[in-house]
Motif scaffolding. Structure first.
Motif, PDB file in Angstrom:
ATOM      1  N   LYS A 296      -6.679   0.245  -6.381  1.00  0.00           N
ATOM      2  CA  LYS A 296      -8.101   0.205  -6.729  1.00  0.00           C
ATOM      3  C   LYS A 296      -8.283   0.050  -8.236  1.00  0.00           C
ATOM      4  O   LYS A 296      -9.094  -0.761  -8.697  1.00  0.00           O
TER       5      LYS A 296
ATOM      6  N   ILE B   7       0.837  -1.206   0.000  1.00  0.00           N
ATOM      7  CA  ILE B   7       0.000   0.000   0.000  1.00  0.00           C
ATOM      8  C   ILE B   7       0.869   1.252   0.000  1.00  0.00           C
ATOM      9  O   ILE B   7       0.578   2.224  -0.704  1.00  0.00           O
ATOM     10  N   LEU B   8       1.943   1.248   0.751  1.00  0.00           N
ATOM     11  CA  LEU B   8       2.832   2.411   0.776  1.00  0.00           C
ATOM     12  C   LEU B   8       3.542   2.612  -0.559  1.00  0.00           C
ATOM     13  O   LEU B   8       3.761   3.741  -0.992  1.00  0.00           O
ATOM     14  N   LEU B   9       3.914   1.534  -1.229  1.00  0.00           N
ATOM     15  CA  LEU B   9       4.617   1.647  -2.506  1.00  0.00           C
ATOM     16  C   LEU B   9       3.705   2.120  -3.634  1.00  0.00           C
ATOM     17  O   LEU B   9       4.067   2.997  -4.415  1.00  0.00           O
ATOM     18  N   PHE B  10       2.539   1.524  -3.735  1.00  0.00           N
ATOM     19  CA  PHE B  10       1.671   1.790  -4.882  1.00  0.00           C
ATOM     20  C   PHE B  10       0.563   2.789  -4.596  1.00  0.00           C
ATOM     21  O   PHE B  10       0.033   3.399  -5.520  1.00  0.00           O
ATOM     22  N   GLY B  11       0.145   2.918  -3.383  1.00  0.00           N
ATOM     23  CA  GLY B  11      -0.957   3.811  -3.072  1.00  0.00           C
ATOM     24  C   GLY B  11      -2.292   3.130  -3.301  1.00  0.00           C
ATOM     25  O   GLY B  11      -2.406   2.185  -4.088  1.00  0.00           O
ATOM     26  N   THR B  12      -3.309   3.621  -2.613  1.00  0.00           N
ATOM     27  CA  THR B  12      -4.616   2.961  -2.698  1.00  0.00           C
ATOM     28  C   THR B  12      -5.285   3.183  -4.042  1.00  0.00           C
ATOM     29  O   THR B  12      -6.022   2.323  -4.527  1.00  0.00           O
ATOM     30  N   SER B  13      -5.065   4.323  -4.687  1.00  0.00           N
ATOM     31  CA  SER B  13      -5.738   4.585  -5.963  1.00  0.00           C
ATOM     32  C   SER B  13      -5.244   3.636  -7.060  1.00  0.00           C
ATOM     33  O   SER B  13      -6.039   3.138  -7.861  1.00  0.00           O
ATOM     34  N   LYS B  14      -3.935   3.394  -7.104  1.00  0.00           N
ATOM     35  CA  LYS B  14      -3.414   2.465  -8.113  1.00  0.00           C
ATOM     36  C   LYS B  14      -3.884   1.040  -7.844  1.00  0.00           C
ATOM     37  O   LYS B  14      -4.199   0.298  -8.779  1.00  0.00           O
TER      38      LYS B  14
END
Length: 72
Positions: free
Chosen positions: A26, A17-24
């Motif tokens: 999703k 989650i920290l690397l990619f982020g929640t939007s990516k």
């Protein structure tokens, strides 16, 4: 050699989650879900085509199918 514990999985999820982020993530989930949905649809369509090919191709069967389509 122990297997993965819940803490290993939790730490791995946090790092992802920290690397990619929640939007990516999703968007990735939507893309994967759409691909699975399209795959299932194509399998169903292929099964329908196979069933249509197995129908008898006699004149009587063609007349019956024409009569049933006219009634509809």
């Amino acid at each position: 050699m122990a297997g993965l514990s819940i803490w290993h999985v939790l730490i791995f999820a946090i790092v992802v989650i920290l690397l990619f982020g929640t939007s990516k993530l999703k968007n990735l989930g939507k893309d994967v879900g759409g691909a699975v949905k399209d795959f299932k649809k194509s399998v169903r369509d292929e099964d329908a085509e196979q069933a249509a090919l197995k129908e008898p191709r006699t004149i009587d069967a063609q007349v019956k199918s024409a009569e049933s389509s006219v009634k509809s």
